[in-house]
Every structure is written in C-alpha cells, then in structure tokens.
Enzyme design. Structure first.
Site, PDB file in Angstrom:
ATOM      1  N   GLU A  37      18.877  27.396 -52.862  1.00 17.51           N
ATOM      2  CA  GLU A  37      18.786  26.964 -54.184  1.00 17.51           C
ATOM      3  C   GLU A  37      17.643  26.081 -54.588  1.00 17.51           C
ATOM      4  OE1 GLU A  37      21.333  26.014 -52.589  1.00 17.51           O
ATOM      5  OE2 GLU A  37      22.198  24.015 -52.942  1.00 17.51           O
ATOM      6  N   HIS A  46      19.870  25.037 -48.034  1.00 24.86           N
ATOM      7  CA  HIS A  46      20.112  25.040 -49.516  1.00 24.86           C
ATOM      8  C   HIS A  46      19.101  25.859 -49.802  1.00 24.86           C
ATOM      9  CE1 HIS A  46      23.307  22.062 -50.031  1.00 24.86           C
ATOM     10  NE2 HIS A  46      22.834  21.549 -48.893  1.00 24.86           N
ATOM     11  N   THR A  97      13.148   6.011 -83.234  1.00 24.41           N
ATOM     12  CA  THR A  97      11.872   6.313 -82.523  1.00 24.41           C
ATOM     13  C   THR A  97      10.686   5.389 -82.780  1.00 24.41           C
ATOM     14  OG1 THR A  97      12.510   8.634 -82.062  1.00 24.41           O
ATOM     15  CG2 THR A  97      10.336   8.080 -81.874  1.00 24.41           C
ATOM     16  N   CYS A 150      25.694  25.799 -47.172  1.00 24.46           N
ATOM     17  CA  CYS A 150      26.027  24.529 -46.671  1.00 24.46           C
ATOM     18  C   CYS A 150      27.440  24.573 -46.297  1.00 24.46           C
ATOM     19  CB  CYS A 150      25.444  23.440 -47.527  1.00 24.46           C
ATOM     20  SG  CYS A 150      24.963  22.133 -46.211  1.00 24.46           S
TER      21      CYS A 150
HETATM   22  N1  GLN Z   1      29.602  18.261 -45.723  1.00 22.59           N
HETATM   23  C1  GLN Z   1      28.760  18.978 -45.164  1.00 22.59           C
HETATM   24  C2  GLN Z   1      27.881  18.264 -43.935  1.00 22.59           C
HETATM   25  O1  GLN Z   1      27.582  17.153 -44.140  1.00 22.59           O
HETATM   26  C3  GLN Z   1      28.186  20.040 -45.774  1.00 22.59           C
HETATM   27  C4  GLN Z   1      26.839  19.448 -46.642  1.00 22.59           C
HETATM   28  C5  GLN Z   1      26.720  20.029 -47.999  1.00 22.59           C
HETATM   29  O2  GLN Z   1      27.080  21.130 -48.388  1.00 22.59           O
HETATM   30  N2  GLN Z   1      25.335  19.689 -48.215  1.00 22.59           N
HETATM   31  O3  GLN Z   1      27.606  18.869 -42.914  1.00 22.59           O
END
Ligand code: GLN
Length: 542
Positions: A520, A518, A193, A389
């Site tokens: 998340e 998504h 460091t 997804c």
């Molecule tokens: N492979 C899928 C698509 O392109 C899902 C993508 C994902 O799960 N982010 O639609």
C-alpha cells in the site's frame, strides 16, 4: 543554477483541517508544470520517529524506501507527487535535538555554548537543505506540524523566519486557516484565522497566502475582510472548501490562480505550454465511474470509529481506491471488527456477500482468532484475498492449523509456547526485544524480492524482481516451507539475500495472496499497485 525555492505551510486555528493534503496539493501544482518538487514533514513531537506512536492516536506510520517510520502525511506527499521521499524528508523535535546533542558531544561546536536559539533552528535549516540535496528538488514544500501559537513548533517557525530574512524571494509562507460556520449563526467567521495570522506575525512571519479551509468557499465580502485585517491582497486569500475527493484539491487551488501567484511571489515562471494534464485526465476519468465493488477489511480496533480508522489505514484505503479506479469501479469498503467473529463464529459467513477481503497489518493479540476465521472463510469459499504483513502471517497460521492439522500453529508474537511457530523471531530481533530496543528496530524499508515464474504475483507485477517496503518484527519460519508447498500453499516471493519468505499464495484459488511487506505504501493514483489491481480484477470476476 537557479536557487531552490521554499514554501512553508503553517496551520492556524486547529489541526486536522487538511494541511498535509494542502502541502501535497501545492507540490502537485508545481509538478504539473514540470518542476522538480519534493516535500518535508516536520512533526513537533519529541518522539524520534512515528514508529513508537500509537496509530489509533497518531494515524498510520508511513514507511519510506530507506526505512524511516514517518507521519502519514508523507504518504500524501508521495501519492500526490508520484515520487519517493526519504528519511531526510522527515524530522521531529526529538530528532533535531538528538543530533544537536550528538554534535555537541563530539566537539562539533568547538567549545561554544550550544543554545536553543540559534543552534536548534540552524539544525532545522541544515536538515531542510540536506533533503533538497538528497531529492534534487528545485522546490521544497515544508509542512510545519501543529498550529501557530503552540509552544512546540516555535523553533521551526524561527527557522522559516531566518530563511526568509536571508532570501526573501526564495521563501513563501502559506497559512492554512480554518473558517468555522457556527450552527447558531449559520455564517462563516473569519476571526479565528485573523488571530492565526496575527500570531504568525508574533513569530516574525507574515503570511504571503492564506488558504481558507472550511465547509464552504469564502465569499467576496469575507475574502476582502480577511485580506484587510491580515493586510494582504484579496487574491492571495484562497478558498479550499470541502471536496468529495482529496485529489481534486490541486485543481481547486489552481482555479483561483494560486500556482501562478505563488510562482510570481517566488520569482519563477510557470510555462502553460509545459503543463502536463495527466492529473486532470485521471480525475475526469474517475468522476464518471458509477459501478461499485464491495471490499471487506477485517481487523482489530475497528470499533473505535470511522475517524481514527481512516487515519490509521490511510495508505490501504488509498491503494484500494487507486486500484478500483484503474478497473473502472468505485470501492465500497466495509470495516469489520474481527472480534465479532470470535463472539459469533457463524457471522463470518457474511463475507460471502463481498467481492474481496483484505486483512491489513497489525500488532498484538486482540482479535487475532477472528481474523484467522475470516481468512479461513476466504480460502474455503474462494473469496479473493489480499493479506498485508500480519494478514500474510495469519494466512500461514490458518493454513498450518486447518490444512496441515497443527491445531496450535501460531506466531511467537501471540503465543511463544506453541509447538508450531510458523511465524517466528530471528535471534537478532529477539535481542532487540530482550533489550527493550523498540524504536526503529523492526525490519524496515525496501527489500528485494524474487518472484516465482508463472505465479500470480509474477503475473500481477509483470516482472521477476521487485522491491517492497517492510515494517514487521517477525518472519515466516522456513522450516514449514516444503510442507506448506506440498499442500498447495505456494511460496512465490523470497528475499534473495536472506531467503526470507515475502509472498505466499494459494494454488487452487482465484486470488489468494499474502505479502510480508506493505504494498500500500507504493500505490499512487497515477500508478496503482499491481497486487491491489490484481485483487480488484479478481473481485470483479466474482
Ligand atoms: N505484528 C507483525 C510483526 O511484527 C506484523 C506487523 C505488520 O503487520 N506491520 O511481524
């Protein structure tokens, strides 16, 4: 109006020591004091965005509200700050050069020679200021990717140097250095460091603070040594030892008075009376949790080891934790490689030992049949299920195959010759694929979704209109909608403009939801995502 304050966080010695979480934690400290804080991630890659990087190598691609495909650290910032960030909060070398070159082509520089210095750092500074404007921040924490001494990030350090020279009271430099404890010595070494601080000097920057990352806290002699050799005050050297839970880090830094010292350096006041304790309350509550819930996550590539896993699915992991904590339990997550179920279909029965199943997002062919088997098990054995997804798309395919009897049901991504493409491609997406236009062309960012009244999704969200972030190329084909619905597979979320299917759920099941988006990405420790909370509730009833 007071002037914006900038904190540059720069890494030394090696990457992967938690610079992103440190950046996020610094933001959180000031946020606790009621400051309007935002954060920027600078990625030194030539890639224009993270969308074209392999998640197994680079970690999760984090999607912003406005549809930018960014570095996973952006997720840490959003979670710690409890605020949305935008495309302007992210830049790469590629992006910076791209706009300088575009400007040059449009005579923006009015006939001047356009040079790496000063035009590239000027563009970087411009972008930092745009992000300040966009987020209305009074404090901006800027994380420079990579470590000092690398060729790649030198122009970003130059931008920081220019900003600090212009306004010394408004720009602070924090060096995050690593303190190894070599096993044959058994003692912590400060030399790497020290070198990093020196290298930073070569770039024209003096660290105002050093955050000493390591397995253990710095002891007094080492702190003094580091201070002496880097010519700093010992109190400006802050320990950040490993902790069990990343959300403790703001507190670890604050206990050493780091927030107040940094504020003093930037000539701002932090009023203790204004300080919110919601973060402390959340941590205290979480620390007392003993009960556990068992979550299986099934996907491909999980065999590559825990390290890459944690990085590739960081937002899913965090969303599960937030929701579990909100339900008073600690999650025990087990990562199951779906190829196991292709080699040995009987093995799928092991899922009955879990309280819930998650299938996260993904791309491509590998391990798909195994995932479909896992989803079938969740549906038939009534294990609470959340499909994210790809996890939603594959749930539709599983139902079409095993309930509607379309044995070849598939997604065009895997088998374009199938007669039953439940998941298909839009003409404009097909054109992108035909033209090899892969960068930034998926369906990205936040889209509106209307929920069906009385659905489980509606119950979870407690409202009928929502917006969620997307990142996918393929879509549910509405041709199959009524047939699925007639058989108990409900379409409960649709985009109001395009009629695209966003959420599906099984009627006769304790909790079986698939989402095209998504969720998340929007889960925060202080605001867990309703769909994950719903999954945990169902899991606990198991
Ligand atoms: N492979 C899928 C698509 O392109 C899902 C993508 C994902 O799960 N982010 O639609």
């Amino acid at each position: 109006m007071s002037k914006t304050k900038y904190i540059f966080v720069i890494g030394g010695v090696l990457s992967g020591v938690g610079k992103g979480v440190t950046t996020a934690s610094i933001g959180r400290i000031f946020k606790n004091y009621g400051k309007r804080v935002s954060a920027i991630k600078i990625d030194p890659y030539i890639n224009v965005d993270a969308g074209t990087m392999n998640p197994v190598e680079h970690g999760e691609v984090y999607v912003t509200e406005d549809g930018d495909e960014t570095d996973q650290d952006m997720g840490n910032y959003e979670r710690f700050l409890g605020a949305d960030l935008f495309s302007s909060n992210y830049m790469t070398t590629g992006r910076v050069y791209q706009s300088v070159i575009e400007k040059e082509r449009s005579m923006y520089y009015k006939g001047k020679c356009v040079q790496v210095v000063p035009h590239i750092p000027f563009e970087v500074i411009d972008r930092i200021k745009k992000a300040v404007k966009h987020t209305n921040a009074e404090m901006m924490v800027v994380e420079v990717g990579g470590t000092v001494g690398e060729y790649e990030n030198i122009l970003f350090l130059e931008a920081a140097r220019m900003m600090k020279l212009d306004n010394p009271d408004d720009v602070a430099i924090v060096l995050v250095g690593y303190m190894p404890v070599p096993s044959h010595l058994g003692e912590m070494k400060t030399k790497p460091t020290q070198h990093a601080a020196r290298t930073l000097n070569n770039a024209g920057l003096q660290a105002d603070f050093i955050i000493a990352r390591g397995k253990y806290a710095l002891d007094k002699p080492r702190k003094e040594k580091l201070a002496l050799f880097c010519w700093m005050k010992p109190e400006n050297i802050v320990s950040a030892p490993d902790v069990k839970n990343i959300y403790e880090i703001p507190g670890v830094l604050e206990k050493q008075n780091f927030g107040q010292l940094l504020a003093k350096r930037l000539k701002i006041k932090l009023d203790a009376k204004q300080r919110s304790n919601e973060w402390d309350v959340f941590l205290r509550k979480m620390e007392t949790i003993k009960k556990t819930v068992k979550i299986a996550v099934v996907g491909k590539y999980f065999a590559t080891g825990d390290f890459t896993l944690a990085d590739s699915y960081i937002s899913v992991i965090q969303a599960v934790k937030h929701a579990a904590w909100a339900n008073g339990v600690q999650p025990e997550m087990t990562w199951i490689d779906s190829e196991n179920y292709e080699k040995d279909p009987q093995r799928v029965e092991e899922l009955k030992n879990f309280d819930a199943l998650i299938v996260p997002g993904g791309f491509g062919t590998r391990g798909i049949e195994g995932i479909i088997k896992a989803i079938q098990c969740a549906r038939e054995k009534k294990i609470p299920y959340l499909g994210l997804c790809y996890g939603m798309q594959l749930a539709c395919i599983e139902f079409a195959r095993n309930v509607l009897g379309y044995a070849d049901a598939h997604t065009v991504e895997v088998n374009k010759n199938s007669k039953h493409l439940v998941i298909n491609v839009n003409p404009y997406q097909q054109e992108n694929i035909n033209q090899n236009r892969y960068g930034g062309t998926m369906r990205l960012g936040s889209y509106a979704c209307d929920l069906k009244k009385g659905s489980r999704a509606h119950q979870a969200y407690g409202q009928l209109k929502i917006g969620e972030r997307h990142r996918h190329r393929y879509e549910f084909d509405n041709k199959y909608r009524s047939e699925l619905e007639k058989n108990g597979f409900d379409i409960v979320g649709v985009n109001p403009e395009t009629n695209l299917v966003e959420i599906v759920e099984l009627k006769d099941h304790p909790y079986f939801i698939g989402v095209q988006f998504h969720p998340e990405f929007k889960s925060r420790p202080l605001a867990p995502h309703p769909l994950f909370v719903g999954l945990m509730e169902a899991a606990l009833k198991q």
